[in-house]
Write an enzyme that holds these catalytic residues in place. Structure first.
Site, PDB file in Angstrom:
ATOM      1  N   TYR A  39       0.850  -1.189   0.000  1.00 30.43           N
ATOM      2  CA  TYR A  39       0.000   0.000   0.000  1.00 30.43           C
ATOM      3  C   TYR A  39       0.890   1.245   0.000  1.00 30.43           C
ATOM      4  O   TYR A  39       1.426   1.640   1.013  1.00 30.43           O
ATOM      5  CB  TYR A  39      -0.957   0.010   1.196  1.00 30.43           C
ATOM      6  CG  TYR A  39      -1.951  -1.145   1.206  1.00 30.43           C
ATOM      7  CD1 TYR A  39      -2.206  -1.874   0.048  1.00 30.43           C
ATOM      8  CD2 TYR A  39      -2.632  -1.499   2.362  1.00 30.43           C
ATOM      9  CE1 TYR A  39      -3.107  -2.926   0.052  1.00 30.43           C
ATOM     10  CE2 TYR A  39      -3.541  -2.556   2.368  1.00 30.43           C
ATOM     11  CZ  TYR A  39      -3.764  -3.265   1.212  1.00 30.43           C
ATOM     12  OH  TYR A  39      -4.658  -4.301   1.226  1.00 30.43           O
ATOM     13  N   PHE A 184     -13.250  -4.955   0.804  1.00 25.30           N
ATOM     14  CA  PHE A 184     -14.269  -4.293  -0.012  1.00 25.30           C
ATOM     15  C   PHE A 184     -15.658  -4.433   0.634  1.00 25.30           C
ATOM     16  O   PHE A 184     -16.649  -4.667  -0.050  1.00 25.30           O
ATOM     17  CB  PHE A 184     -14.271  -4.918  -1.409  1.00 25.30           C
ATOM     18  CG  PHE A 184     -14.513  -3.945  -2.532  1.00 25.30           C
ATOM     19  CD1 PHE A 184     -14.730  -2.604  -2.292  1.00 25.30           C
ATOM     20  CD2 PHE A 184     -14.524  -4.377  -3.846  1.00 25.30           C
ATOM     21  CE1 PHE A 184     -14.953  -1.715  -3.322  1.00 25.30           C
ATOM     22  CE2 PHE A 184     -14.741  -3.502  -4.903  1.00 25.30           C
ATOM     23  CZ  PHE A 184     -14.966  -2.171  -4.634  1.00 25.30           C
ATOM     24  N   PRO A 185     -15.729  -4.310   1.976  1.00 28.24           N
ATOM     25  CA  PRO A 185     -17.003  -4.584   2.650  1.00 28.24           C
ATOM     26  C   PRO A 185     -18.101  -3.567   2.377  1.00 28.24           C
ATOM     27  O   PRO A 185     -19.266  -3.816   2.649  1.00 28.24           O
ATOM     28  CB  PRO A 185     -16.618  -4.564   4.139  1.00 28.24           C
ATOM     29  CG  PRO A 185     -15.431  -3.659   4.206  1.00 28.24           C
ATOM     30  CD  PRO A 185     -14.674  -3.905   2.931  1.00 28.24           C
ATOM     31  N   LEU A 186     -17.706  -2.406   1.819  1.00 25.58           N
ATOM     32  CA  LEU A 186     -18.698  -1.342   1.655  1.00 25.58           C
ATOM     33  C   LEU A 186     -19.192  -1.157   0.231  1.00 25.58           C
ATOM     34  O   LEU A 186     -19.865  -0.170  -0.067  1.00 25.58           O
ATOM     35  CB  LEU A 186     -18.113  -0.018   2.159  1.00 25.58           C
ATOM     36  CG  LEU A 186     -18.043   0.088   3.678  1.00 25.58           C
ATOM     37  CD1 LEU A 186     -17.288   1.335   4.084  1.00 25.58           C
ATOM     38  CD2 LEU A 186     -19.439   0.096   4.273  1.00 25.58           C
ATOM     39  N   GLY A 189     -23.068  -0.827  -3.709  1.00 24.28           N
ATOM     40  CA  GLY A 189     -23.644  -0.742  -5.048  1.00 24.28           C
ATOM     41  C   GLY A 189     -25.064  -0.209  -5.073  1.00 24.28           C
ATOM     42  O   GLY A 189     -25.414   0.727  -4.372  1.00 24.28           O
TER      43      GLY A 189
HETATM   44  N1  NAP Z   1      -6.519  -8.654   0.534  1.00 25.39           N
HETATM   45  C1  NAP Z   1      -6.748  -7.942  -0.535  1.00 25.39           C
HETATM   46  O1  NAP Z   1      -6.457  -8.343  -1.680  1.00 25.39           O
HETATM   47  C2  NAP Z   1      -7.375  -6.592  -0.380  1.00 25.39           C
HETATM   48  C3  NAP Z   1      -7.868  -5.907  -1.510  1.00 25.39           C
HETATM   49  C4  NAP Z   1      -8.480  -4.668  -1.327  1.00 25.39           C
HETATM   50  C5  NAP Z   1      -8.587  -4.139  -0.042  1.00 25.39           C
HETATM   51  N2  NAP Z   1      -8.080  -4.817   1.046  1.00 25.39           N
HETATM   52  C6  NAP Z   1      -8.198  -4.297   2.420  1.00 25.39           C
HETATM   53  O2  NAP Z   1      -9.558  -4.112   2.691  1.00 25.39           O
HETATM   54  C7  NAP Z   1      -9.785  -2.772   3.147  1.00 25.39           C
HETATM   55  C8  NAP Z   1     -11.167  -2.343   2.704  1.00 25.39           C
HETATM   56  O3  NAP Z   1     -11.304  -2.388   1.295  1.00 25.39           O
HETATM   57  P1  NAP Z   1     -11.497  -1.084   0.422  1.00 25.39           P
HETATM   58  O4  NAP Z   1     -10.926   0.071   1.164  1.00 25.39           O
HETATM   59  O5  NAP Z   1     -10.984  -1.369  -0.927  1.00 25.39           O
HETATM   60  O6  NAP Z   1     -13.060  -1.010   0.247  1.00 25.39           O
HETATM   61  P2  NAP Z   1     -14.291  -0.593   1.197  1.00 25.39           P
HETATM   62  O7  NAP Z   1     -13.884  -0.615   2.626  1.00 25.39           O
HETATM   63  O8  NAP Z   1     -15.464  -1.384   0.767  1.00 25.39           O
HETATM   64  O9  NAP Z   1     -14.558   0.879   0.707  1.00 25.39           O
HETATM   65  C9  NAP Z   1     -13.691   1.906   0.948  1.00 25.39           C
HETATM   66  C10 NAP Z   1     -14.282   3.151   0.321  1.00 25.39           C
HETATM   67  O10 NAP Z   1     -15.514   3.447   0.967  1.00 25.39           O
HETATM   68  C11 NAP Z   1     -15.499   4.788   1.438  1.00 25.39           C
HETATM   69  N3  NAP Z   1     -16.131   4.787   2.776  1.00 25.39           N
HETATM   70  C12 NAP Z   1     -15.631   4.284   3.925  1.00 25.39           C
HETATM   71  N4  NAP Z   1     -16.504   4.459   4.944  1.00 25.39           N
HETATM   72  C13 NAP Z   1     -17.583   5.091   4.413  1.00 25.39           C
HETATM   73  C14 NAP Z   1     -18.803   5.556   4.942  1.00 25.39           C
HETATM   74  N5  NAP Z   1     -19.098   5.393   6.225  1.00 25.39           N
HETATM   75  N6  NAP Z   1     -19.691   6.155   4.100  1.00 25.39           N
HETATM   76  C15 NAP Z   1     -19.405   6.317   2.784  1.00 25.39           C
HETATM   77  N7  NAP Z   1     -18.254   5.902   2.218  1.00 25.39           N
HETATM   78  C16 NAP Z   1     -17.348   5.298   3.022  1.00 25.39           C
HETATM   79  C17 NAP Z   1     -14.062   5.219   1.510  1.00 25.39           C
HETATM   80  O11 NAP Z   1     -13.951   6.589   1.183  1.00 25.39           O
HETATM   81  P3  NAP Z   1     -13.430   7.653   2.278  1.00 25.39           P
HETATM   82  O12 NAP Z   1     -11.946   7.526   2.266  1.00 25.39           O
HETATM   83  O13 NAP Z   1     -13.933   8.941   1.748  1.00 25.39           O
HETATM   84  O14 NAP Z   1     -14.039   7.277   3.583  1.00 25.39           O
HETATM   85  C18 NAP Z   1     -13.372   4.338   0.481  1.00 25.39           C
HETATM   86  O15 NAP Z   1     -13.284   4.981  -0.753  1.00 25.39           O
HETATM   87  C19 NAP Z   1      -8.648  -1.978   2.511  1.00 25.39           C
HETATM   88  O16 NAP Z   1      -8.455  -0.753   3.164  1.00 25.39           O
HETATM   89  C20 NAP Z   1      -7.507  -2.957   2.641  1.00 25.39           C
HETATM   90  O17 NAP Z   1      -6.955  -2.917   3.952  1.00 25.39           O
HETATM   91  C21 NAP Z   1      -7.505  -6.042   0.870  1.00 25.39           C
END
Ligand code: NAP
Length: 266
Positions: A39, A184-186, A189
């Site tokens: 990252y 990608f829990p959020l 969609g």
């Molecule tokens: N193992 C793997 O291959 C892999 C791949 C991808 C990700 N990950 C891990 O999983 C974590 C989560 O995945 P992700 O960050 O890709 O996706 P996510 O948690 O589903 O979504 C993150 C996005 O949602 C927004 N968000 C967060 N809280 C919110 C809220 N309360 N209301 C509205 N929007 C909100 C964030 O924007 P803001 O910054 O504006 O809040 C960010 O752009 C990553 O940080 C990483 O540590 C692991």
């Protein structure tokens, strides 16, 4: 992952704000931060150490190795044993740790026998450099293969309301008593749109659709450990508050049913 620059590349626009966010994580009593050497690369781990070292006893900083970075948005796999050992040494140095509490193989590398990659983590564990081993982006078969080589405490796969390809992996984790960490829990969609089932339920619970998506994950399984990514203190606080939302069994079913067949992998 969200405390870096665009394309998860380079520093964030405001590194001081990223450190404020990290300190708020600890103030709020959260005890798990998920990161990876890739990252930034290195940016996220460095910021975590700058903001939080020496770490509170209860805090687990979970990191990962096994991907290279060749540019913004590019993540080639490299899980050769010698490379994983190099990755782990780098993470230990950047995080200023003698031992990493949870070290995860970021993804299987098709060019390397999977058991060799997991075997490298087992050797690092035997050397005392890793406390627990996790794996990521795996199938049920790969989970079982890994368990023949080492104790695996967690699986981190993509999973959310609208993307449940890893349902069988989640069920396997439940049966084996292993944490399932949905990335990608959020990605809520279409369900988060006005008039959708999350929107209605959100209003009924005086919550946001994102909070309902997280509450659904937590209600879905006792081994579920969501790691919502954010660059914003406001969203962090909102996401933590989702742990206080209790969905009834019928609401959990309603959400699951309404989202069946909806695919969104933005
Ligand atoms: N193992 C793997 O291959 C892999 C791949 C991808 C990700 N990950 C891990 O999983 C974590 C989560 O995945 P992700 O960050 O890709 O996706 P996510 O948690 O589903 O979504 C993150 C996005 O949602 C927004 N968000 C967060 N809280 C919110 C809220 N309360 N209301 C509205 N929007 C909100 C964030 O924007 P803001 O910054 O504006 O809040 C960010 O752009 C990553 O940080 C990483 O540590 C692991």
């Amino acid at each position: 992952m969200r405390i870096t620059g665009e394309g998860i590349w380079g520093p964030p626009d405001d590194p001081d704000e990223a450190k404020r966010l990290l300190r708020r994580v600890v103030e709020l009593g959260m005890d798990l931060i998920d990161t990876a050497d890739s990252y930034g690369p290195e940016v996220s781990e460095n910021l975590i150490a700058e903001a939080l070292h020496p770490y509170p006893d209860a805090l687990v900083v979970a990191t990962k190795g096994g991907l290279r970075r060749t540019g913004p948005g590019a993540w080639p796999r490299d899980a050769r044993p010698e490379r994983l050992k190099e990755c782990c040494e780098g993470s230990l140095r950047r995080l200023r740790l003698d031992r990493i509490d949870l070290y995860q193989l970021h993804a299987p590398d098709p060019k390397v026998p999977f058991e060799d990659s997991v075997g490298a983590l087992k050797e690092l564990q035997d050397e005392g450099k890793i406390r627990h081993i996790g794996i990521s982006n795996v199938s049920v078969e790969q989970l079982d293969q890994a368990r023949e080589v080492a104790d695996v405490v967690s699986v981190q796969n993509r999973y959310n309301l609208t993307d449940r390809d890893s349902e069988q992996v989640l069920e396997a984790c439940e049966r084996r008593g292993i944490a399932f960490v949905p990335w990608f829990p959020l990605a809520t969609g279409r369900l988060a749109e006005p008039g959708g089932v999350l929107d209605e339920l959100a209003r009924a619970h005086d919550a946001t659709p994102a909070q309902i998506a997280l509450a659904w994950l937590l209600a879905r399984s006792r081994v579920m450990l969501p790691i919502p990514g954010t660059s914003s203190v406001e969203h962090l606080e909102e996401n933590l508050a989702a742990t206080r939302i209790e969905l009834s069994p019928s609401e959990v079913e309603e959400i699951a049913g309404a989202s069946a067949g909806v695919t969104d992998r933005r």
